[in-house]
Design a protein around this motif. Structure first.
Motif, PDB file in Angstrom:
ATOM      1  N   SER A  93      21.185  42.095  47.443  1.00 11.00           N
ATOM      2  CA  SER A  93      22.512  42.684  47.504  1.00 11.00           C
ATOM      3  C   SER A  93      23.381  41.945  48.527  1.00 11.00           C
ATOM      4  CB  SER A  93      22.409  44.162  47.862  1.00 11.00           C
ATOM      5  OG  SER A  93      23.690  44.733  47.943  1.00 11.00           O
ATOM      6  N   ARG A  94      22.796  41.614  49.661  1.00 11.71           N
ATOM      7  CA  ARG A  94      23.548  40.901  50.709  1.00 11.71           C
ATOM      8  C   ARG A  94      23.937  39.501  50.247  1.00 11.71           C
ATOM      9  NH1 ARG A  94      26.901  39.284  53.334  1.00 11.71           N
ATOM     10  NH2 ARG A  94      27.059  39.143  55.589  1.00 11.71           N
ATOM     11  N   LEU A  95      23.036  38.828  49.522  1.00 11.91           N
ATOM     12  CA  LEU A  95      23.369  37.487  49.029  1.00 11.91           C
ATOM     13  C   LEU A  95      24.432  37.546  47.939  1.00 11.91           C
ATOM     14  CD1 LEU A  95      20.385  34.999  48.826  1.00 11.91           C
ATOM     15  CD2 LEU A  95      22.211  35.194  50.489  1.00 11.91           C
ATOM     16  N   VAL A  96      24.376  38.565  47.096  1.00 15.18           N
ATOM     17  CA  VAL A  96      25.410  38.736  46.075  1.00 15.18           C
ATOM     18  C   VAL A  96      26.771  38.914  46.762  1.00 15.18           C
ATOM     19  CG1 VAL A  96      26.277  40.303  44.286  1.00 15.18           C
ATOM     20  CG2 VAL A  96      23.868  39.605  44.276  1.00 15.18           C
ATOM     21  N   GLN A  97      26.802  39.745  47.787  1.00 15.81           N
ATOM     22  CA  GLN A  97      28.042  39.945  48.543  1.00 15.81           C
ATOM     23  C   GLN A  97      28.535  38.626  49.130  1.00 15.81           C
ATOM     24  OE1 GLN A  97      27.560  42.359  52.064  1.00 15.81           O
ATOM     25  NE2 GLN A  97      29.761  42.553  52.376  1.00 15.81           N
ATOM     26  N   HIS A  98      27.635  37.852  49.723  1.00 14.50           N
ATOM     27  CA  HIS A  98      27.985  36.548  50.306  1.00 14.50           C
ATOM     28  C   HIS A  98      28.518  35.615  49.217  1.00 14.50           C
ATOM     29  CE1 HIS A  98      27.908  33.107  52.920  1.00 14.50           C
ATOM     30  NE2 HIS A  98      26.871  32.550  52.327  1.00 14.50           N
ATOM     31  N   ALA A  99      27.871  35.614  48.050  1.00 13.71           N
ATOM     32  CA  ALA A  99      28.295  34.740  46.946  1.00 13.71           C
ATOM     33  C   ALA A  99      29.711  35.068  46.488  1.00 13.71           C
ATOM     34  CB  ALA A  99      27.320  34.862  45.775  1.00 13.71           C
ATOM     35  N   PHE A 100      30.010  36.347  46.315  1.00 20.54           N
ATOM     36  CA  PHE A 100      31.318  36.743  45.799  1.00 20.54           C
ATOM     37  C   PHE A 100      32.408  36.700  46.866  1.00 20.54           C
ATOM     38  CE2 PHE A 100      29.036  39.365  42.356  1.00 20.54           C
ATOM     39  CZ  PHE A 100      29.108  38.317  41.454  1.00 20.54           C
ATOM     40  N   GLU A 101      32.119  37.188  48.057  1.00 17.33           N
ATOM     41  CA  GLU A 101      33.159  37.294  49.085  1.00 17.33           C
ATOM     42  C   GLU A 101      33.379  35.996  49.850  1.00 17.33           C
ATOM     43  OE1 GLU A 101      32.234  40.623  51.603  1.00 17.33           O
ATOM     44  OE2 GLU A 101      32.830  42.084  50.074  1.00 17.33           O
ATOM     45  N   ASP A 102      32.316  35.302  50.214  1.00 14.77           N
ATOM     46  CA  ASP A 102      32.448  34.129  51.077  1.00 14.77           C
ATOM     47  C   ASP A 102      32.473  32.810  50.304  1.00 14.77           C
ATOM     48  OD1 ASP A 102      32.327  35.912  53.260  1.00 14.77           O
ATOM     49  OD2 ASP A 102      30.140  35.793  53.294  1.00 14.77           O
ATOM     50  N   LEU A 103      31.663  32.710  49.256  1.00 19.30           N
ATOM     51  CA  LEU A 103      31.605  31.465  48.486  1.00 19.30           C
ATOM     52  C   LEU A 103      32.529  31.489  47.268  1.00 19.30           C
ATOM     53  CD1 LEU A 103      27.765  30.726  48.590  1.00 19.30           C
ATOM     54  CD2 LEU A 103      29.564  29.909  50.128  1.00 19.30           C
ATOM     55  N   HIS A 104      33.140  32.639  47.004  1.00 19.54           N
ATOM     56  CA  HIS A 104      34.120  32.790  45.917  1.00 19.54           C
ATOM     57  C   HIS A 104      33.536  32.461  44.544  1.00 19.54           C
ATOM     58  CE1 HIS A 104      36.832  33.246  49.246  1.00 19.54           C
ATOM     59  NE2 HIS A 104      36.463  32.066  49.692  1.00 19.54           N
TER      60      HIS A 104
END
Length: 186
Positions: free
Chosen positions: A117-128
């Protein structure tokens, strides 16, 4: 597409976080692999190829600093308990795949679901990113529960998608698009 730097720590809970892997982590990761071979080799093709600590160190040398793979150690209660990361990042197409494994002794605690879940958040929010994909061996029910609980869509089966223990295995393909993503409490 602009690439962003990875933060030093991706916090999940006071006793759980993700940190970018370093070659210095090879010893701790190899100890898990070496002491849990029967369990890990059920679903992970690299286990039989990892015969000594230098094999793990060589793998880590190839991915540290990679632009297409970003790998993190999972740290629970200040101990490394597994590995998780982005594979095959395509910045132009804004998509990537998540791969992971976790120590047998840490199973059933929600660690991997929260880490994903944390990596999904990082992928969408930070890596766009626009698309996150997971592939799970058919029959690996513990692992297939993770994308299901996180709202991923099962797209289908990649037939004979992975060579494992001398046999080809089918992989379930799951995806989540940014527009479908519902952030959850970690």
């Amino acid at each position: 597409m602009e690439k962003t730097t990875t933060p030093a720590i991706l916090p999940i809970a006071p006793d759980l976080y993700l940190r970018p892997v370093t070659v210095a982590d090879a010893g701790a990761l190899y100890r898990i692999i070496d002491t849990q071979r029967p369990y890990l080799r059920q679903w992970l093709p690299f286990v039989d190829l990892t015969k000594q600590g230098t094999d793990t160190a060589l793998y880590l040398q190839t991915i540290v600093g990679s632009t297409t793979d970003k790998v993190f150690v999972i740290v629970a209660n200040e101990a490394i308990v597994g590995l998780i990361g982005f594979k095959s990042i395509e910045y132009f197409n804004r998509k990537l795949e998540i791969g992971y494994w976790l120590s047998e002794h840490e199973q059933g605690k929600g660690i991997m679901r929260r880490s994903c879940s944390r990596l999904v958040q990082h992928a969408f929010e930070d890596l766009h990113m626009n698309r996150v994909q997971l592939k799970v061996a058919l029959g690996n029910h513990r692992s297939s529960n993770i994308p299901q609980k996180l709202g991923f869509t099962k797209e289908g089966i990649e037939r004979d998608g992975e060579l494992l223990n001398g046999y080809f295995h089918d992989l379930q393909v799951y995806s989540l698009l940014k527009r479908e993503w519902q952030p959850e409490q970690l």
